[in-house]
Scaffold this motif. Structure first.
Motif, PDB file in Angstrom:
ATOM      1  N   MET A 202       0.820  -1.180   0.144  1.00  0.00           N
ATOM      2  CA  MET A 202       0.019   0.234   0.081  1.00  0.00           C
ATOM      3  C   MET A 202       0.700   1.301  -0.046  1.00  0.00           C
ATOM      4  O   MET A 202       1.683   1.460   0.948  1.00  0.00           O
ATOM      5  CB  MET A 202      -0.872  -0.016   1.295  1.00  0.00           C
ATOM      6  N   ARG A 203       0.716   1.960  -1.086  1.00  0.00           N
ATOM      7  CA  ARG A 203       1.505   3.422  -1.241  1.00  0.00           C
ATOM      8  C   ARG A 203       1.246   4.361   0.070  1.00  0.00           C
ATOM      9  O   ARG A 203       2.175   4.914   0.494  1.00  0.00           O
ATOM     10  CB  ARG A 203       1.332   3.973  -2.468  1.00  0.00           C
ATOM     11  N   HIS A 204      -0.084   4.356   0.352  1.00  0.00           N
ATOM     12  CA  HIS A 204      -0.292   5.107   1.375  1.00  0.00           C
ATOM     13  C   HIS A 204       0.572   4.931   2.728  1.00  0.00           C
ATOM     14  O   HIS A 204       1.098   5.663   3.164  1.00  0.00           O
ATOM     15  CB  HIS A 204      -1.901   5.333   1.632  1.00  0.00           C
TER      16      HIS A 204
ATOM     17  N   ARG B  92       3.251   3.383   2.962  1.00  0.00           N
ATOM     18  CA  ARG B  92       4.411   3.549   2.759  1.00  0.00           C
ATOM     19  C   ARG B  92       4.870   4.951   3.045  1.00  0.00           C
ATOM     20  O   ARG B  92       6.015   5.358   3.886  1.00  0.00           O
ATOM     21  CB  ARG B  92       4.834   3.328   1.308  1.00  0.00           C
ATOM     22  N   ARG B  93       3.945   5.818   2.809  1.00  0.00           N
ATOM     23  CA  ARG B  93       4.458   7.251   2.807  1.00  0.00           C
ATOM     24  C   ARG B  93       4.306   7.544   4.287  1.00  0.00           C
ATOM     25  O   ARG B  93       5.139   8.156   4.845  1.00  0.00           O
ATOM     26  CB  ARG B  93       3.435   8.088   2.183  1.00  0.00           C
TER      27      ARG B  93
ATOM     28  N   LEU C  41       7.325   6.366   5.980  1.00  0.00           N
ATOM     29  CA  LEU C  41       8.550   7.104   5.579  1.00  0.00           C
ATOM     30  C   LEU C  41       8.404   8.324   6.449  1.00  0.00           C
ATOM     31  O   LEU C  41       9.618   8.595   7.150  1.00  0.00           O
ATOM     32  CB  LEU C  41       8.774   7.546   4.201  1.00  0.00           C
TER      33      LEU C  41
ATOM     34  N   LEU D 133      11.167   9.440   9.442  1.00  0.00           N
ATOM     35  CA  LEU D 133      12.100  10.708   9.068  1.00  0.00           C
ATOM     36  C   LEU D 133      11.663  11.779  10.337  1.00  0.00           C
ATOM     37  O   LEU D 133      12.640  12.281  10.725  1.00  0.00           O
ATOM     38  CB  LEU D 133      11.803  11.463   7.907  1.00  0.00           C
ATOM     39  N   VAL D 134      10.526  11.822  10.736  1.00  0.00           N
ATOM     40  CA  VAL D 134      10.197  12.705  11.691  1.00  0.00           C
ATOM     41  C   VAL D 134      10.974  12.843  12.893  1.00  0.00           C
ATOM     42  O   VAL D 134      11.482  14.059  13.467  1.00  0.00           O
ATOM     43  CB  VAL D 134       8.606  12.953  11.601  1.00  0.00           C
TER      44      VAL D 134
ATOM     45  N   LEU E 108      14.212  14.282  12.292  1.00  0.00           N
ATOM     46  CA  LEU E 108      14.240  15.683  11.793  1.00  0.00           C
ATOM     47  C   LEU E 108      13.915  16.624  13.099  1.00  0.00           C
ATOM     48  O   LEU E 108      14.420  17.465  13.237  1.00  0.00           O
ATOM     49  CB  LEU E 108      13.270  15.780  10.641  1.00  0.00           C
ATOM     50  N   VAL E 109      13.083  15.979  13.929  1.00  0.00           N
ATOM     51  CA  VAL E 109      12.679  16.724  15.074  1.00  0.00           C
ATOM     52  C   VAL E 109      13.851  17.113  15.891  1.00  0.00           C
ATOM     53  O   VAL E 109      14.310  18.263  16.414  1.00  0.00           O
ATOM     54  CB  VAL E 109      11.490  16.295  15.910  1.00  0.00           C
TER      55      VAL E 109
ATOM     56  N   VAL F 176      16.279  19.324  14.459  1.00  0.00           N
ATOM     57  CA  VAL F 176      15.914  20.832  14.643  1.00  0.00           C
ATOM     58  C   VAL F 176      15.843  21.361  16.015  1.00  0.00           C
ATOM     59  O   VAL F 176      16.529  22.558  16.031  1.00  0.00           O
ATOM     60  CB  VAL F 176      14.371  21.048  13.742  1.00  0.00           C
TER      61      VAL F 176
ATOM     62  N   MET G 290      -9.122   7.049  -1.094  1.00  0.00           N
ATOM     63  CA  MET G 290      -7.644   7.404  -1.129  1.00  0.00           C
ATOM     64  C   MET G 290      -7.300   8.610  -1.695  1.00  0.00           C
ATOM     65  O   MET G 290      -8.058   9.344  -2.643  1.00  0.00           O
ATOM     66  CB  MET G 290      -6.835   6.323  -1.878  1.00  0.00           C
TER      67      MET G 290
ATOM     68  N   PRO H  64       4.128   9.637  -4.292  1.00  0.00           N
ATOM     69  CA  PRO H  64       4.372   8.633  -3.490  1.00  0.00           C
ATOM     70  C   PRO H  64       5.623   9.004  -2.283  1.00  0.00           C
ATOM     71  O   PRO H  64       5.274   8.460  -1.038  1.00  0.00           O
ATOM     72  CB  PRO H  64       4.773   7.282  -4.080  1.00  0.00           C
TER      73      PRO H  64
ATOM     74  N   LEU I 130       7.745  22.315  12.184  1.00  0.00           N
ATOM     75  CA  LEU I 130       8.171  21.928  13.556  1.00  0.00           C
ATOM     76  C   LEU I 130       9.048  22.715  14.027  1.00  0.00           C
ATOM     77  O   LEU I 130       9.202  22.742  15.120  1.00  0.00           O
ATOM     78  CB  LEU I 130       8.977  20.535  13.088  1.00  0.00           C
TER      79      LEU I 130
END
Lengths: 296, 471
Positions: free
Chosen positions: A1-3, A5-6, A9, A13-14, A17-18, A21, B1, B9, B23
């Motif tokens: 499922m692409r959703h 996957r995003r 990701l 990452l967050v 990143l947090v 930052v 969706m 993507p 943030l």
């Protein structure tokens, strides 16, 4: 499922990143703001003073001493370290492999010690009465050359430079050795057949082919020379003395912030140092930009 | 969706930057100076009575932060026990730290400091800066409260001379220092007895004695050259004796020409002479305090300038029977304004109650207990150090060094003096240290010495960004 996957990701990452930052970017950004204020480091508020702190830098004789000393370090330390590193590395190439390996390990030793330990050890070496250096000179009948190394304005900064070079040269020997090993052996053989001596081989074959490593070394060593805080703080008289002879920007900054309680002014020094370092890195990498040599 | 997510993507560079920007806004909001809103809840406390002169709320928690250095923190814990005895409901939070400044700085900034801070040790917060930022409580209530165990006396009257002044900034006493330090010249009583040397009272006697000492192969002086402030102390002491309180005041008040006063130039000349005649042990200029003091303990040099902490610092280094004693700095002239017994003395281990403390009354009550005679005596016994409470060492058997320090304080009586510029103006202190280092290494003349310090003092006087103090 692409959703999914995003989402995954972003989720991965967050947090990184947090953290970046909050603990890296935000302090940097804040330093720029603080450098425009008179923040004392303990007050809950700071007054905006515009460029005052930067104007003040120009008239601060101790800071100017620091700039001068850092400039000298910048001229001497990278050049000498790289020259020594290249020399030793090319010597190692020509020596027998087992001996070379042994030397490489020995050269690397200082890198294993924390810089503070290095500085403490060297301050013993430089001790005017019982230190290794003066005792050695006296034992060799050269007692006349014995000095109060760290207390003489003329010798204090060179003494610091020697420590910086000693502690970093081993790393660059290993770095350059690896680069030299990456050069195909037949190039050296061809040079030998063409009758090239050791110097010609080095300057025409080795050096051009390890250019990129040398360039990176310049950037690293340049940054180290603009710092030098730890060694100066631990080793020198004052520290930073005698009378500013070994003052460096990092030390001025530290003293201004933590002893004088002028975080605004200290941040201005930090920002100045930031731009100096950035300029150096960009210049060093730009100047040497050339077409990559393709090896066979 | 969501159709867009199908088109893209992966997060693009732009969306990542956007996220980062979003943030970073709250992150930047939590920035260094955001604790400005002083939401201090005025702690009304309980009524003030004879039993409870500071109006402590019996059940208010108390947080004490103590520098845990050479003296440990047992003495502070003891005073906490006393507090707990009187206020059993109070919850006490004790922290013994090495880096008090580092730990406390963010708490001062955020406006939630503890109730008592012992602002001492390397990296302590600059007290003048704290005062300038209105981060400390006026302790006059505490000073006028009755002493805990000396009936009929106020806390103010139980302290050694100068202690209250040392903590006073712009007319407000904001810190109380717990230990009392005396500066002077140290020598080994046994070595001097053995060689038949007598501790000099005047500088001329000192120079003559130094010549004699040098002939025996011992260096007359050594000093902690890596930190030039050590050799500064006897120089400035000598000047203060010559010029009296006026000289010291002129220096501290940054008066024009203060560093060109005759007393200072004379003292600088005396120290230049010390160097000129090679009375300083060679190599001293590069020795750290440990190295120089060790050389002195090995009898390689006769005199060393230091504060009264020297004896405890040399524990284990000084040989048995070394019997170190502190002597007052010799008088430069016959017409000195202060007697030769006058000593430079100041208190340290600075305890303060932050202005934004939650329980300021409790903090002051805690200090009243800490500064009681019983607590100070226990401290003197445990640490071989003179506490700031008068008479705390009465009746105790003291070591050679501490005994000489107490005798020096007794002999000086009210003739103790201290320079305040070191705590008021740290950059000036640095300028003086550098200049004196150059002076005793024969790189500048006494006239240059006073000229360059004067220049630094004048620059400071003109600098409007520095909070000024006067005495």
């Amino acid at each position: 499922m692409r959703h999914g996957r995003r989402r995954f990701l972003i989720g991965a990452l967050v947090p990184a990143l947090v953290l970046h930052v909050v603990f890296v970017l935000s302090p940097y950004a804040q330093a720029f703001w603080v450098s425009l204020t008179d923040w004392t480091g303990v007050a809950g508020e700071a007054r905006f003073v515009g460029a005052d702190n930067y104007v003040r830098l120009g008239g601060d004789s101790l800071f100017l001493d620091a700039v001068r000393n850092n400039a000298l370090l910048l001229l001497v330390v990278p050049l000498v370290t790289i020259a020594l590193g290249l020399f030793l590395a090319s010597m190692l190439r020509t020596s027998s492999s087992r001996l070379g390996q042994g030397y490489r390990i020995v050269y690397f030793f200082p890198q294993l010690l924390s810089l503070v330990v290095v500085a403490v050890l060297w301050s013993f070496v430089y001790n005017p009465n019982t230190g290794l250096l003066n005792s050695g000179l006296r034992a060799a009948g050269l007692g006349g050359l014995a000095q109060s190394w760290l207390a003489e304005p003329a010798f204090a900064l060179p003494a610091v430079m020697a420590v910086l070079i000693w502690s970093s040269v081993g790393f660059y020997v290993v770095l350059f050795s690896a680069a030299i090993e990456g050069i195909p052996r037949d190039l050296f053989e061809a040079a030998l057949l063409d009758g090239a001596g050791k110097w010609a081989t080095f300057s025409r074959v080795t050096l051009p082919l390890v250019r990129e490593s040398v360039q990176v070394a310049f950037v690293y060593l340049g940054i180290a020379a603009l710092d030098a805080f730890a060694v100066v703080q631990v080793m020198t008289v004052g520290p930073g003395g005698p009378d500013g002879a070994t003052e460096v920007i990092g030390l001025s900054l530290y003293r201004t912030a933590f002893t004088y309680g002028k975080f605004g002014y200290a941040s201005a020094m930090g920002v100045a140092l930031f731009f100096a370092t950035l300029t150096l890195a960009v210049l060093a990498l730009r100047s040497g930009r050339k077409e990559r040599l393709e090896l066979a | 969706m969501n159709p867009e997510s199908q088109l893209r993507p992966y997060p693009t560079r732009r969306t990542v930057l956007k996220t980062a920007a979003v943030l970073s806004v709250p992150a930047l909001g939590g920035c260094v100076t955001s604790g400005s809103s002083s939401d201090k809840v005025a702690e009304s406390g309980a009524d003030k009575t004879t039993e409870n002169p500071l109006g402590v709320k019996a059940d208010a928690p108390l947080e004490v932060v103590v520098f845990k250095g050479g003296y440990g923190d047992d003495y502070a814990v003891q005073a906490e026990a006393t507090y707990k005895q009187k206020y059993p409901q109070a919850e006490i939070d004790h922290k013994g730290l090495q880096k008090v400044g580092e730990a406390m700085q963010p708490r001062f900034v955020a406006g939630n400091p503890p109730d008592v801070v012992d602002n001492t040790g390397a990296g302590r917060l600059d007290i003048a800066t704290l005062v300038g930022a209105s981060q400390v409580t006026d302790l006059s209530g505490l000073l006028d409260a009755p002493s805990l165990d000396q009936p009929g006396r106020k806390v103010r009257d139980t302290l050694l001379p100068g202690v209250v002044d040392d903590g006073t900034f712009a007319g407000r006493t904001v810190a109380l220092n717990f230990t009392y330090t005396v500066w002077g010249l140290w020598y080994s009583k046994s070595l001097f007895a053995e060689r038949g040397w007598t501790y000099p009272k005047t500088w001329d006697e000192m120079v003559a004695l130094c010549g004699e000492i040098k002939k025996t192969g011992v260096a007359p002086w050594t000093y902690q050259g890596k930190y030039p402030e050590y050799i500064n102390d006897p120089l400035l002491s000598m000047a203060a004796k010559t010029g009296g309180a006026d000289l010291v005041k002129a220096v501290d008040n940054l008066q024009p020409g203060a560093w060109k006063q005759d007393g200072l130039v004379q003292a600088a000349t005396a120290f230049a002479e010390l160097a000129g005649q090679n009375f300083l042990m060679s190599g001293s200029e590069a020795l750290s305090h440990t190295e120089a003091q060790a050389a002195w303990c090995q009898k390689k040099a006769a005199f060393i300038p230091c504060g009264s902490w020297l004896e405890s610092e040399q524990k284990g280094v000084a040989p048995a029977g070394f019997d170190m004693v502190l002597g007052a700095v010799p008088a430069r002239s016959g017409s000195d304004k202060l007697p030769v017994t006058a000593v430079q003395a100041a208190s340290s281990e600075s305890f303060l109650v932050p202005a934004k403390a939650k329980n300021p009354a409790g903090g002051q009550e805690y200090l009243r207990m800490l500064f009681s005679k019983a607590s100070a005596t226990a401290f003197a016994k445990a640490n071989n150090t003179l506490p700031a409470v008068a008479g705390a060492t009465d009746g105790l058997t003291l070591t050679s060094g501490l005994g000489s320090v107490r005798d020096a304080v007794t002999a000086a009586g009210s003739d103790t003096f201290t320079y305040r510029f070191r705590t008021w103006y740290a950059p000036l202190a640095k300028a003086v240290d550098d200049a004196t280092g150059e002076l005793v290494n024969k790189r500048i003349s006494p006239a240059d010495w006073s000229a360059r310090i004067q220049k630094a003092a004048d620059a400071l006087a003109k600098d409007s960004s520095v909070t000024k103090f006067t005495r």
